[in-house]
Design a protein around this motif. Structure first.
Motif, mmCIF file in Angstrom:
data_model
loop_
_atom_site.group_PDB
_atom_site.id
_atom_site.type_symbol
_atom_site.label_atom_id
_atom_site.label_comp_id
_atom_site.label_asym_id
_atom_site.label_seq_id
_atom_site.Cartn_x
_atom_site.Cartn_y
_atom_site.Cartn_z
ATOM 1 N N CYS A 37 0.856 -1.188 0.000
ATOM 2 C CA CYS A 37 0.000 0.000 0.000
ATOM 3 C C CYS A 37 0.890 1.235 0.000
ATOM 4 N N ASP A 38 0.946 1.916 -1.140
ATOM 5 C CA ASP A 38 1.797 3.097 -1.293
ATOM 6 C C ASP A 38 0.931 4.340 -1.422
ATOM 7 N N VAL A 39 1.109 5.273 -0.498
ATOM 8 C CA VAL A 39 0.338 6.504 -0.495
ATOM 9 C C VAL A 39 0.935 7.460 -1.527
ATOM 10 N N LEU A 40 0.172 7.738 -2.572
ATOM 11 C CA LEU A 40 0.617 8.659 -3.613
ATOM 12 C C LEU A 40 0.353 10.106 -3.212
ATOM 13 N N GLN A 41 -0.738 10.302 -2.477
ATOM 14 C CA GLN A 41 -1.138 11.646 -2.053
ATOM 15 C C GLN A 41 -1.927 11.510 -0.760
ATOM 16 N N ALA A 42 -1.583 12.330 0.233
ATOM 17 C CA ALA A 42 -2.184 12.187 1.552
ATOM 18 C C ALA A 42 -2.979 13.429 1.939
ATOM 19 N N ASP A 43 -4.218 13.201 2.359
ATOM 20 C CA ASP A 43 -5.053 14.271 2.900
ATOM 21 C C ASP A 43 -5.912 13.713 4.030
ATOM 22 N N GLY A 44 -5.273 12.943 4.914
ATOM 23 C CA GLY A 44 -5.977 12.340 6.030
ATOM 24 C C GLY A 44 -6.588 11.007 5.665
ATOM 25 N N GLY A 45 -6.619 10.087 6.636
ATOM 26 C CA GLY A 45 -7.261 8.787 6.425
ATOM 27 C C GLY A 45 -6.502 7.848 5.523
ATOM 28 N N THR A 46 -5.165 7.911 5.517
ATOM 29 C CA THR A 46 -4.418 7.027 4.613
ATOM 30 C C THR A 46 -4.556 5.566 5.016
ATOM 31 N N ARG A 47 -4.606 5.280 6.321
ATOM 32 C CA ARG A 47 -4.697 3.871 6.727
ATOM 33 C C ARG A 47 -6.078 3.289 6.413
ATOM 34 N N THR A 48 -7.123 4.087 6.581
ATOM 35 C CA THR A 48 -8.460 3.576 6.294
ATOM 36 C C THR A 48 -8.652 3.383 4.789
ATOM 37 N N ALA A 49 -8.123 4.306 3.987
ATOM 38 C CA ALA A 49 -8.188 4.140 2.536
ATOM 39 C C ALA A 49 -7.390 2.913 2.109
ATOM 40 N N LEU A 105 -17.719 12.176 10.307
ATOM 41 C CA LEU A 105 -17.297 10.979 9.581
ATOM 42 C C LEU A 105 -16.228 11.327 8.553
ATOM 43 N N ASP A 106 -15.203 10.460 8.440
ATOM 44 C CA ASP A 106 -14.203 10.534 7.367
ATOM 45 C C ASP A 106 -13.448 11.860 7.381
ATOM 46 N N LEU A 107 -12.544 11.998 8.336
ATOM 47 C CA LEU A 107 -11.800 13.240 8.506
ATOM 48 C C LEU A 107 -10.756 13.420 7.408
ATOM 49 N N ASP A 108 -10.699 14.617 6.842
ATOM 50 C CA ASP A 108 -9.564 14.969 5.989
ATOM 51 C C ASP A 108 -8.492 15.614 6.873
ATOM 52 N N TYR A 109 -7.380 16.032 6.262
ATOM 53 C CA TYR A 109 -6.258 16.517 7.078
ATOM 54 C C TYR A 109 -6.621 17.765 7.876
ATOM 55 N N ALA A 110 -7.403 18.661 7.286
ATOM 56 C CA ALA A 110 -7.765 19.898 7.976
ATOM 57 C C ALA A 110 -8.495 19.600 9.278
ATOM 58 N N GLU A 111 -9.321 18.564 9.283
ATOM 59 C CA GLU A 111 -10.025 18.180 10.504
ATOM 60 C C GLU A 111 -9.150 17.321 11.399
ATOM 61 N N ASP A 112 -8.466 16.356 10.804
ATOM 62 C CA ASP A 112 -7.654 15.421 11.573
ATOM 63 C C ASP A 112 -6.598 16.150 12.398
ATOM 64 N N SER A 113 -6.012 17.193 11.826
ATOM 65 C CA SER A 113 -4.922 17.908 12.503
ATOM 66 C C SER A 113 -5.400 18.791 13.646
ATOM 67 N N THR A 114 -6.704 19.056 13.721
ATOM 68 C CA THR A 114 -7.238 19.922 14.775
ATOM 69 C C THR A 114 -8.357 19.271 15.573
ATOM 70 N N ALA A 115 -8.615 18.004 15.344
ATOM 71 C CA ALA A 115 -9.734 17.315 16.003
ATOM 72 C C ALA A 115 -9.465 17.132 17.493
ATOM 73 N N GLU A 116 -10.546 17.200 18.264
ATOM 74 C CA GLU A 116 -10.433 16.918 19.691
ATOM 75 C C GLU A 116 -10.287 15.418 19.945
#
Length: 237
Positions: A116-128, A173-184
């Motif tokens: 599993c190679d991440v080509l582009q990351a914007d949150g949720g790489t492991r779930t994808a 549901l389904d956080l992108d990086y903008a949410e993941d980086s600031t989520a409680e």
């Protein structure tokens, strides 16, 4: 309002593209919004050494993020000579998730490795990665059955994964990086097509989360995984 303008129970656009790696026995390019992961399945006609003679196979995974998958270049782990703890944790998670739905004795003394190679990351790489790896695995098993290596496809169920969290007080549901980086609170749920829980990971980044919030995240995750399984089935049809 979420940064992406989505509703709290709305996932990013998800797509699966099969057969993208010419030489792999199974492959899938999965997209969760701007997170793109290439999953490629490789068959070895022998199990890992510690499993030899036990009459069953194994499914494992490796995970990596390309240097420019993010906004700044990250060094390849191969150049440092050391796999990070995060990478080890994710690839073990992917492997566990897939093995949960494979009838390993029916696989015979063989091993399938999903890269599993991440080509582009914007949150949720492991779930994808987990969700796309299932497609690649299914393609590999179908390839084997089509060549009479297997009598049938030894899958017991579908499996998919999705993230949930608490962001600005809302369960989403389904956080992108903008949410993941600031989520409680940030959590990942791996669930089978029939609703079985394979793995639940959850962490509070500040104040602890409540049982009610956990159950709310689980409810969103079940809905999200049901949608992902439906999309997996459509992609494999």
């Amino acid at each position: 309002m979420r940064p992406s303008k989505r509703a709290v129970d709305e996932m990013r656009k998800v797509s699966f593209e099969r057969g993208v790696a010419r030489y792999a026995e199974g492959s899938c390019l999965v997209r969760f919004g701007d997170t793109h992961v290439l999953c490629a399945a490789s068959l070895e006609d022998k199990p890992p050494p510690w499993l030899r003679g036990q009459g069953r196979g194994w499914v494992t995974a490796e995970y990596a993020m390309l240097p420019r998958a993010t906004s700044t270049r990250t060094r390849r782990e191969s150049s440092t000579g050391k796999v990070s703890g995060r990478t080890q944790e994710i690839q073990r998670l992917i492997g566990r998730s897939l093995r949960a739905v494979v009838d390993l004795p029916k696989l015979g003394e063989r091993q399938i490795t999903i890269d599993c190679d991440v080509l582009q990351a914007d949150g949720g790489t492991r779930t994808a990665a987990i969700t796309g790896a299932f497609i690649a695995l299914r393609e590999c098993l179908a390839w084997m059955a089509g060549r009479s290596i297997l009598k049938d496809i030894p899958l017991k169920d579908h499996v998919a994964a999705v993230s949930c969290g608490v962001h600005q007080g809302d369960t989403v549901l389904d956080l992108d990086y903008a949410e993941d980086s600031t989520a409680e609170t940030d959590a990942n749920f791996v669930i089978t097509g029939s609703g079985g829980l394979v793995e639940v990971q959850g962490s509070a980044e500040g104040a602890p989360f409540s049982e009610a919030q956990l159950l709310a995240m689980l409810g969103l995750a079940r809905s999200g995984v049901a949608d992902l399984v439906r999309l997996q089935k459509a992609a494999l049809a």
